[in-house]
Motif scaffolding. Sequence first.
Motif, PDB file in Angstrom:
ATOM      1  N   ARG A   1       0.855  -1.194   0.000  1.00 59.66           N
ATOM      2  CA  ARG A   1       0.000   0.000   0.000  1.00 59.66           C
ATOM      3  C   ARG A   1       0.885   1.236   0.000  1.00 59.66           C
ATOM      4  O   ARG A   1       1.738   1.403   0.874  1.00 59.66           O
ATOM      5  CB  ARG A   1      -0.907  -0.020   1.227  1.00 59.66           C
ATOM      6  CG  ARG A   1      -1.866   1.149   1.333  1.00 59.66           C
ATOM      7  CD  ARG A   1      -2.853   0.940   2.485  1.00 59.66           C
ATOM      8  NE  ARG A   1      -3.644   2.137   2.699  1.00 59.66           N
ATOM      9  CZ  ARG A   1      -3.289   3.144   3.501  1.00 59.66           C
ATOM     10  NH1 ARG A   1      -2.143   3.081   4.175  1.00 59.66           N
ATOM     11  NH2 ARG A   1      -4.061   4.200   3.635  1.00 59.66           N
ATOM     12  N   SER A   2       0.697   2.099  -0.976  1.00 57.65           N
ATOM     13  CA  SER A   2       1.531   3.290  -1.126  1.00 57.65           C
ATOM     14  C   SER A   2       0.669   4.550  -1.083  1.00 57.65           C
ATOM     15  O   SER A   2      -0.532   4.505  -1.361  1.00 57.65           O
ATOM     16  CB  SER A   2       2.307   3.229  -2.445  1.00 57.65           C
ATOM     17  OG  SER A   2       1.420   3.123  -3.536  1.00 57.65           O
ATOM     18  N   PRO A   3       1.267   5.691  -0.737  1.00 53.29           N
ATOM     19  CA  PRO A   3       0.512   6.943  -0.761  1.00 53.29           C
ATOM     20  C   PRO A   3       0.134   7.336  -2.186  1.00 53.29           C
ATOM     21  O   PRO A   3       0.784   6.936  -3.159  1.00 53.29           O
ATOM     22  CB  PRO A   3       1.491   7.962  -0.164  1.00 53.29           C
ATOM     23  CG  PRO A   3       2.548   7.168   0.515  1.00 53.29           C
ATOM     24  CD  PRO A   3       2.648   5.885  -0.245  1.00 53.29           C
ATOM     25  N   LEU A   4      -0.903   8.144  -2.289  1.00 54.76           N
ATOM     26  CA  LEU A   4      -1.214   8.772  -3.563  1.00 54.76           C
ATOM     27  C   LEU A   4      -0.069   9.715  -3.925  1.00 54.76           C
ATOM     28  O   LEU A   4       0.668  10.181  -3.047  1.00 54.76           O
ATOM     29  CB  LEU A   4      -2.528   9.535  -3.455  1.00 54.76           C
ATOM     30  CG  LEU A   4      -3.783   8.663  -3.282  1.00 54.76           C
ATOM     31  CD1 LEU A   4      -4.931   9.482  -2.707  1.00 54.76           C
ATOM     32  CD2 LEU A   4      -4.178   8.039  -4.602  1.00 54.76           C
ATOM     33  N   PRO A   5       0.141  10.011  -5.216  1.00 53.62           N
ATOM     34  CA  PRO A   5       1.254  10.882  -5.607  1.00 53.62           C
ATOM     35  C   PRO A   5       1.236  12.202  -4.829  1.00 53.62           C
ATOM     36  O   PRO A   5       0.180  12.810  -4.632  1.00 53.62           O
ATOM     37  CB  PRO A   5       1.003  11.107  -7.099  1.00 53.62           C
ATOM     38  CG  PRO A   5       0.257   9.884  -7.542  1.00 53.62           C
ATOM     39  CD  PRO A   5      -0.633   9.528  -6.378  1.00 53.62           C
ATOM     40  N   PHE A   6       2.401  12.632  -4.374  1.00 52.40           N
ATOM     41  CA  PHE A   6       2.485  13.880  -3.609  1.00 52.40           C
ATOM     42  C   PHE A   6       3.851  14.516  -3.835  1.00 52.40           C
ATOM     43  O   PHE A   6       4.803  13.854  -4.241  1.00 52.40           O
ATOM     44  CB  PHE A   6       2.243  13.627  -2.114  1.00 52.40           C
ATOM     45  CG  PHE A   6       3.297  12.799  -1.431  1.00 52.40           C
ATOM     46  CD1 PHE A   6       4.228  13.378  -0.574  1.00 52.40           C
ATOM     47  CD2 PHE A   6       3.372  11.419  -1.628  1.00 52.40           C
ATOM     48  CE1 PHE A   6       5.193  12.620   0.078  1.00 52.40           C
ATOM     49  CE2 PHE A   6       4.338  10.644  -0.975  1.00 52.40           C
ATOM     50  CZ  PHE A   6       5.248  11.249  -0.122  1.00 52.40           C
ATOM     51  N   LYS A   7       3.905  15.823  -3.571  1.00 51.51           N
ATOM     52  CA  LYS A   7       5.162  16.558  -3.687  1.00 51.51           C
ATOM     53  C   LYS A   7       5.464  17.255  -2.369  1.00 51.51           C
ATOM     54  O   LYS A   7       4.545  17.633  -1.626  1.00 51.51           O
ATOM     55  CB  LYS A   7       5.111  17.568  -4.827  1.00 51.51           C
ATOM     56  CG  LYS A   7       5.099  16.907  -6.207  1.00 51.51           C
ATOM     57  CD  LYS A   7       5.321  17.908  -7.313  1.00 51.51           C
ATOM     58  CE  LYS A   7       5.443  17.203  -8.664  1.00 51.51           C
ATOM     59  NZ  LYS A   7       5.746  18.147  -9.759  1.00 51.51           N
ATOM     60  N   ILE A   8       6.760  17.428  -2.121  1.00 54.78           N
ATOM     61  CA  ILE A   8       7.176  17.985  -0.838  1.00 54.78           C
ATOM     62  C   ILE A   8       8.275  19.036  -1.035  1.00 54.78           C
ATOM     63  O   ILE A   8       8.903  19.111  -2.092  1.00 54.78           O
ATOM     64  CB  ILE A   8       7.695  16.896   0.112  1.00 54.78           C
ATOM     65  CG1 ILE A   8       8.994  16.262  -0.450  1.00 54.78           C
ATOM     66  CG2 ILE A   8       6.647  15.828   0.362  1.00 54.78           C
ATOM     67  CD1 ILE A   8       9.723  15.372   0.531  1.00 54.78           C
ATOM     68  N   TYR A   9       8.498  19.819   0.009  1.00 54.75           N
ATOM     69  CA  TYR A   9       9.684  20.657   0.141  1.00 54.75           C
ATOM     70  C   TYR A   9      10.581  19.997   1.188  1.00 54.75           C
ATOM     71  O   TYR A   9      10.095  19.523   2.234  1.00 54.75           O
ATOM     72  CB  TYR A   9       9.338  22.056   0.611  1.00 54.75           C
ATOM     73  CG  TYR A   9       8.539  22.895  -0.353  1.00 54.75           C
ATOM     74  CD1 TYR A   9       9.156  23.524  -1.436  1.00 54.75           C
ATOM     75  CD2 TYR A   9       7.160  23.065  -0.182  1.00 54.75           C
ATOM     76  CE1 TYR A   9       8.407  24.314  -2.316  1.00 54.75           C
ATOM     77  CE2 TYR A   9       6.418  23.856  -1.060  1.00 54.75           C
ATOM     78  CZ  TYR A   9       7.051  24.463  -2.121  1.00 54.75           C
ATOM     79  OH  TYR A   9       6.326  25.233  -2.994  1.00 54.75           O
ATOM     80  N   ALA A  10      11.879  19.995   0.943  1.00 53.88           N
ATOM     81  CA  ALA A  10      12.863  19.537   1.937  1.00 53.88           C
ATOM     82  C   ALA A  10      13.782  20.701   2.262  1.00 53.88           C
ATOM     83  O   ALA A  10      14.661  21.053   1.464  1.00 53.88           O
ATOM     84  CB  ALA A  10      13.653  18.341   1.402  1.00 53.88           C
ATOM     85  N   LYS A  11      13.558  21.327   3.397  1.00 51.52           N
ATOM     86  CA  LYS A  11      14.350  22.497   3.799  1.00 51.52           C
ATOM     87  C   LYS A  11      15.450  22.052   4.756  1.00 51.52           C
ATOM     88  O   LYS A  11      15.193  21.422   5.796  1.00 51.52           O
ATOM     89  CB  LYS A  11      13.457  23.535   4.473  1.00 51.52           C
ATOM     90  CG  LYS A  11      14.188  24.801   4.896  1.00 51.52           C
ATOM     91  CD  LYS A  11      13.250  25.765   5.592  1.00 51.52           C
ATOM     92  CE  LYS A  11      14.001  27.014   6.046  1.00 51.52           C
ATOM     93  NZ  LYS A  11      13.082  27.962   6.752  1.00 51.52           N
ATOM     94  N   VAL A  12      16.687  22.370   4.390  1.00 48.68           N
ATOM     95  CA  VAL A  12      17.819  22.003   5.242  1.00 48.68           C
ATOM     96  C   VAL A  12      17.704  22.769   6.557  1.00 48.68           C
ATOM     97  O   VAL A  12      17.509  23.982   6.580  1.00 48.68           O
ATOM     98  CB  VAL A  12      19.164  22.348   4.552  1.00 48.68           C
ATOM     99  CG1 VAL A  12      20.326  22.067   5.502  1.00 48.68           C
ATOM    100  CG2 VAL A  12      19.311  21.532   3.265  1.00 48.68           C
ATOM    101  N   ARG A  13      17.801  22.014   7.668  1.00 44.32           N
ATOM    102  CA  ARG A  13      17.690  22.626   8.989  1.00 44.32           C
ATOM    103  C   ARG A  13      18.974  23.356   9.347  1.00 44.32           C
ATOM    104  O   ARG A  13      20.071  22.981   8.931  1.00 44.32           O
ATOM    105  CB  ARG A  13      17.376  21.556  10.040  1.00 44.32           C
ATOM    106  CG  ARG A  13      16.082  20.791   9.757  1.00 44.32           C
ATOM    107  CD  ARG A  13      15.821  19.755  10.835  1.00 44.32           C
ATOM    108  NE  ARG A  13      15.620  20.395  12.115  1.00 44.32           N
ATOM    109  CZ  ARG A  13      16.058  19.919  13.277  1.00 44.32           C
ATOM    110  NH1 ARG A  13      16.814  18.816  13.299  1.00 44.32           N
ATOM    111  NH2 ARG A  13      15.829  20.545  14.407  1.00 44.32           N
ATOM    112  N   GLN A  14      18.847  24.392  10.136  1.00 41.02           N
ATOM    113  CA  GLN A  14      19.994  25.193  10.560  1.00 41.02           C
ATOM    114  C   GLN A  14      20.822  24.415  11.580  1.00 41.02           C
ATOM    115  O   GLN A  14      20.263  23.844  12.527  1.00 41.02           O
ATOM    116  CB  GLN A  14      19.540  26.525  11.172  1.00 41.02           C
ATOM    117  CG  GLN A  14      18.789  27.406  10.212  1.00 41.02           C
ATOM    118  CD  GLN A  14      19.641  27.829   9.029  1.00 41.02           C
ATOM    119  OE1 GLN A  14      20.812  28.177   9.210  1.00 41.02           O
ATOM    120  NE2 GLN A  14      19.075  27.823   7.834  1.00 41.02           N
ATOM    121  N   THR A  15      22.124  24.315  11.361  1.00 43.89           N
ATOM    122  CA  THR A  15      22.986  23.602  12.295  1.00 43.89           C
ATOM    123  C   THR A  15      23.632  24.543  13.293  1.00 43.89           C
ATOM    124  O   THR A  15      23.674  25.755  13.088  1.00 43.89           O
ATOM    125  CB  THR A  15      24.096  22.855  11.526  1.00 43.89           C
ATOM    126  OG1 THR A  15      24.859  23.807  10.775  1.00 43.89           O
ATOM    127  CG2 THR A  15      23.500  21.822  10.603  1.00 43.89           C
TER     128      THR A  15
END
Length: 497
Positions: free
Chosen positions: A483-497
């Motif tokens: 079972r897989s999710p329906l197609p989706f898009k995301i943002y991946a924001k690099v966290r501040q170190t």
Amino acid sequence: MWLHDLFLQLDLRGLLIFTSALLLVMCFLNEKDPPNFPPGPPSLPLLGNVFSIESQQPHIYLTKLADVYGNVFCIRLGRHKTVFVTGWRMVKEAIVTQADNFVDRPYSPMVTRIYSGNSGLFFSNGGIWKRQRRFAMAKLRTFGRAESSMEQRICEESHYLQEAMEKETGEPFDPVPLLNNAVANIICQIVFGRRFDYSDRNFQSMLRNLTEMAYLEGSVWALLYDSFPALMKHLPGPHNGIFSNSKCLEASIRAEVERHKLDLDPGNPRDYVDAFLIEKHKQNGELGFDDENLVLCCLDLFLAGSETTSKTLQWGLVYLINNPHIQGKVHAEIDAVIGPTLQPSVADRPNLPYSDAVIHEIQRMGNIVPLNGLRMAAKDLMLGGYFIPKGTSVMPNLTSVLFDKNEWETPDTFNPKHFLDANGKFVKREAFLPFSAGRRACLGEGLAKMELFLFFISLFQRFTFSTLDGVELRTEGITGATRSPLPFKIYAKVRQT
């Protein structure tokens, strides 16, 4: 003699009526249940219930049938009877308490067409299944989770995955291909002894074939093929993709096997393929140690080792994007225990109880394998007060366990507290069965747990994930064998170190 005289007296119309009536009587006699057999919904002659099953979410339809017919009920797929077992108590009875009575797989026309004879890891039976399962589990330990180097390989692959996500430069993207690449590369290193670049065309072709095959094997088209094989094998349709995808995968695996033969060192096996080829020489082709079965065993390892873990991570993104407060708690715990720059380790798991609970809840709600593999009753027996004749097909419904209202406080809500005690410590739950249980439980469970933990912690150590403004990611899912999710898009924001 009397039958011959009767046929002579009938005209063509009468003959057709007589033949139809005879077929219906034979069908009725064949489908007549023995005393105290599990109940089930009414079915059509010859067709059974196959057209009643909801094609998009069959596991939900089959789970709801238990509200009407009880936790042990029967449906008919064509002329074949399948007993469904529902709820934690009854599933445990079938696959744990009576494990020895439900070990073998029943006959399946679809499986037989792919796995000629008694072959592979998941659909074989008897001595071959026992020997091949033991061998595969031993090699997964040798080349997989028992080696400290495997933990390092997963962490290295996590860096490749992070780099690929960072290249998206803040634009919305589909994370599924990247997750598939990373997870598949782990099983590639165990089986083939090497990883593939994400741009490798043959690697991408294999992944596409895997995804399509996994979907179709759990679709209504597979049910139709198994119910009416004599008809379906001559008809066009999506079901033919099951076999074309498997052939493409077999060809790719066969090429890897031949490559291994060129520089095989019997004293220094590098991976599962090497070890199998060496054992083949010792066994002289007995107990399934032959080239064709090697290809099919590799196929099974890829299906199990790629699809399930990747889809769990996909669901992890969906649920934590939809629940940013939970994502925030995961970030805070990782920062406090590991920090922003140290490489995560499996040894960190006891110190990350909230994150561990979140991972388990993702597995529960993601419900990656909604049903399970079919089992077959080894003898006449009783289950839930009903008589199950020898040879009956039995399906444990894992959805009904993971969402059992008697076992989970809020079964339909994403709630990491299901796996935490009052003091915030992680607690195991007996009804947590994403890997099934008993003698047919997932043979790669240990490796999968290591992968899920390290990939998950690495991703959320590095990124904050979100989606388009005003969008809530859907959780209905697409159901096949997994079972897989329906197609989706995301943002991946690099966290501040």
